[in-house]
Write a protein that holds these residues in place. Structure first.
Motif, mmCIF file in Angstrom:
data_model
loop_
_atom_site.group_PDB
_atom_site.id
_atom_site.type_symbol
_atom_site.label_atom_id
_atom_site.label_comp_id
_atom_site.label_asym_id
_atom_site.label_seq_id
_atom_site.Cartn_x
_atom_site.Cartn_y
_atom_site.Cartn_z
ATOM 1 N N GLN A 180 33.952 -22.591 22.691
ATOM 2 C CA GLN A 180 34.147 -21.989 23.975
ATOM 3 C C GLN A 180 33.122 -21.147 24.386
ATOM 4 O O GLN A 180 32.591 -20.626 25.556
ATOM 5 N N GLN A 181 32.932 -19.915 23.016
ATOM 6 C CA GLN A 181 31.967 -19.150 23.651
ATOM 7 C C GLN A 181 31.147 -19.838 24.043
ATOM 8 O O GLN A 181 29.955 -19.046 24.727
ATOM 9 N N LEU A 182 30.036 -20.657 23.182
ATOM 10 C CA LEU A 182 28.565 -20.711 23.597
ATOM 11 C C LEU A 182 28.959 -21.997 25.150
ATOM 12 O O LEU A 182 27.395 -21.742 25.899
ATOM 13 N N TRP A 183 29.609 -22.537 25.754
ATOM 14 C CA TRP A 183 29.393 -23.232 26.833
ATOM 15 C C TRP A 183 29.669 -22.346 27.849
ATOM 16 O O TRP A 183 29.155 -22.561 28.779
ATOM 17 N N LEU A 184 30.339 -20.846 27.594
ATOM 18 C CA LEU A 184 30.753 -19.926 28.449
ATOM 19 C C LEU A 184 29.563 -18.921 28.852
ATOM 20 O O LEU A 184 28.397 -19.012 30.025
ATOM 21 N N GLY A 185 28.722 -18.550 27.310
ATOM 22 C CA GLY A 185 27.189 -18.395 27.349
ATOM 23 C C GLY A 185 26.128 -19.289 28.290
ATOM 24 O O GLY A 185 25.523 -18.707 28.954
ATOM 25 N N LEU A 186 26.377 -20.465 27.753
ATOM 26 C CA LEU A 186 25.719 -21.334 28.543
ATOM 27 C C LEU A 186 26.037 -21.620 29.536
ATOM 28 O O LEU A 186 24.797 -21.854 30.520
ATOM 29 N N ALA A 187 26.903 -21.856 30.705
ATOM 30 C CA ALA A 187 27.276 -21.059 31.712
ATOM 31 C C ALA A 187 27.089 -20.454 32.839
ATOM 32 O O ALA A 187 26.177 -20.361 33.540
ATOM 33 N N PHE A 188 27.219 -19.499 32.391
ATOM 34 C CA PHE A 188 25.944 -18.506 32.583
ATOM 35 C C PHE A 188 24.660 -18.787 32.874
ATOM 36 O O PHE A 188 24.403 -18.178 33.833
#
Length: 454
Positions: A178-186
Motif C-alpha cells: 500500500q505504501q509502495l503503490w501510494l508513493g509510486l502513484a505520487f
C-alpha cells in the motif's frame, strides 16, 4: 508522449514489482533466520537422559509460553525400521511417520496436521528445511532442524520444528504494498508533470516554427525571424533561403513579363502608325496589344501573397460569368453554376481567371445551349468541373491534347484555344487536368483537381 506514457505506466510499475519481489524475498529470508535462531535457543535448553527428552517448563522466549501467540515449537522423532552401524538414521530406512516428543505451551490449543510434509519427516541429522504448512486452515511458516544427541553408547535423533504465524508477514507485506503503490502513484504524477513541462519546453521551438510558417502562408511575414536551437537552425536557415530564392524568382518573372511587354509596345506602335494597314492586320495588331496589356496586368499582380492566403472562388466566378455573358449576349446559352461561398483556392487571382476564363470561353464556343460549372471541396481536394452539351471530344484527341508540347490550336474549334496555358497553370499548382466527355450533358468535360486547398 508515447515514451512519456511508456516510462510512467510501464517502467515505474515494473520497478515497483521488482522492489516488491525483492522485499518479499528479504522478509522470507529474515523469518527463516529468526526461526533458525529460535531453534538454537530450544536446543540449548534441551537435555536427553536415558533416551528420554527433558525440556524446561517455560522457555526464555515468552511467546512459546503463551497460548496461541503465533510462535510455536515442537520436537518430533522419526520412526525407523532399522539403524545403520553408526546408529544414525538413513533416509532409505525411514517411514514417513514421526512421533511428537514435546510441544511448547503456545501450541497446546492448536491441532498439528496429522501428517507433516515429507521433506520435514525425512530429514537426516544436520539437515534443515523451511516451508509452509496450514494449521487450522491458516498459513504458517515452519523451520525444521534435524539433530542427534549422543553419549558413549546410544544416539538420540530428533527434529526441532519452529512454527510462525504467517498473518503478521502478510499484513506487513500488505502495508508495504500500500505504501509502495501510494508513493509510486505520487512519484508517477510528479514525473508525469515534470516530463510534460519538459516536453512542452523542448517542443516550444517547433510550435514557434509552426506559427511562423502559418504567418508566412497568410502573408503576414516574409521570413522566419525567431531564434531557434542548433538542432533546428540549419532547417530554418534553409527555409529562409528557399523563401528568398522563390521571391527573387517571382520578381525576375514579373520583370521579364514587364520587359517583354514593353519591348513589344514600340514596334507595334510603329506598325499602327502605318496608313496602309489592312483591316485584318489592324485586327491582329489590336489582338496583340490586348494580349500585351493582359500580360502586363499579370506581371503587376504576380508576386503577391494571395496564393498563400487563398482567394474566394465564388467572387472570381461571378465576375467571370458576368463578363462572358456580355461577350456572348447574342447567343442563347444557359450556364448552370454550382458552388458555395466558403470555397477558397491558394493561387493568384489572375491565374484563376486565366484557368476558368479559357475553359469557360471554350465551353461557350462548343456548347449548343447549356454549360455547367461545378466547384466542390472533397476533403483537402478542390475540384473544378466544366461541362457543355456540344459534340464532345474524341478519345484520340483527348490523348493528343494531354501530350506535352502539342499545340491545342490544331484541334476542333471551341476546345483548343488556351489549353496550353491551362495545362501549364494546372501543373504549376501541382494540380491535375482530366479531359473527357460529360455523362450529364453529352459534350466535353474538363476536370481540374488541386490538393491542399485552404
Amino acid at each position: 508522449m508515447v515514451s512519456l506514457l511508456a516510462m510512467v505506466l510501464i517502467i515505474l510499475p515494473t520497478v515497483a514489482f521488482i522492489i516488491m519481489n525483492s522485499f518479499e524475498k528479504h522478509m522470507v529470508g529474515s523469518i527463516k533466520n529468526e526461526l533458525t535462531a529460535y531453534s538454537y535457543t530450544i536446543l540449548a535448553v534441551a537435555e536427553v537422559e536415558q533416551a528420554r527428552l527433558i525440556m524446561p517448563e517455560a522457555l526464555i522466549e515468552n511467546q512459546f509460553n503463551v497460548s496461541d501467540s503465533g510462535l510455536y515449537a515442537f520436537i518430533s522423532q522419526q520412526e525407523s525400521k532399522q539403524a545403520d552401524t553408526n546408529n544414525t538414521l538413513n533416509k532409505k530406512s525411514l517411514h514417513n511417520k514421526s512421533t511428537t516428543l514435546w510441544r511448547s505451551q503456545s501450541l497446546l490449543t492448536l491441532n498439528l496436521p496429522n501428517k507433516l510434509p515429507k521433506q520435514l519427516v525425512t530429514l537426516i541429522t544436520g539437515e534443515t528445511a523451511f516451508t509452509r504448512i496450514e494449521i487450522n486452515s491458516l498459513p504458517h511458516f515452519i523451520y525444521s532442524y534435524a539433530v542427534s544427541f549422543t553419549d558413549d553408547e546410544h544416539s538420540f535423533p530428533m527434529t526441532v520444528h519452529i512454527i510462525k504465524d504467517k498473518q503478521s508477514y502478510l499484513q506487513l507485506i500488505s502495508d508495504f504494498k500500500q505504501q509502495l503503490w501510494l508513493g509510486l502513484a505520487f512519484l508517477m504524477a510528479i514525473i508525469f508533470l515534470l516530463q510534460l513541462v519538459w516536453l512542452m519546453w523542448t517542443l516550444k521551438p517547433l510550435s514557434t516554427l509552426e506559427q511562423e510558417v502559418k504567418a508566412i502562408e497568410q502573408g503576414k511575414a516574409q521570413r522566419l525571424t525567431s531564434v531557434y536551437p542548433k538542432e533546428l537552425s540549419p532547417l530554418t536557415t534553409q527555409l529562409n533561403q528557399l523563401l528568398a530564392t522563390e521571391e527573387k524568382q517571382r520578381q525576375r518573372y514579373r520583370n521579364a513579363l514587364s520587359d517583354l511587354a514593353h519591348s513589344l509596345k514600340t514596334p507595334l506602335a510603329v506598325l499602327q502608325a502605318q496608313s496602309d494597314i489592312s483591316v485584318v492586320n489592324q485586327e491582329q495588331i489590336n489582338r496583340i496589344n490586348s494580349t500585351i496589356d493582359h500580360q502586363l496586368k499579370r506581371a503587376q499582380s504576380a508576386g503577391h501573397s494571395s496564393w498563400l492566403l487563398g482567394i474566394a472562388v465564388k467572387p472570381v466566378v461571378d465576375k467571370l460569368l458576368k463578363t462572358l455573358a456580355k461577350i456572348y449576349h447574342d447567343e442563347d446559352k444557359k450556364i448552370i453554376s454550382k458552388l458555395t461561398d466558403k470555397l477558397t483556392f491558394k493561387c493568384d487571382e489572375a491565374d484563376l481567371l486565366e484557368l476558368l476564363g479559357n475553359l469557360l470561353d471554350n465551353a461557350y464556343k462548343a456548347a449548343k445551349s447549356v454549360i455547367m460549372l461545378t466547384v466542390s471541396q472533397q476533403g483537402d481536394v478542390l475540384v473544378i468541373c466544366i461541362e457543355d452539351d456540344g459534340i464532345g471530344i474524341k478519345k484520340q484527341q483527348i490523348s493528343q491534347i494531354l501530350e506535352r508540347g502539342v499545340r491545342a490550336d490544331t484541334y476542333q474549334e471551341g476546345h483548343g484555344v488556351g489549353l496550353a496555358i491551362v495545362r501549364d497553370l494546372v501543373a504549376s499548382y501541382q494540380g491535375k487536368l482530366h479531359i473527357g466527355n460529360s455523362a450529364a450533358l453529352g459534350g466535353a468535360k474538363f476536370t481540374l483537381t488541386f490538393t491542399s486547398m485552404g
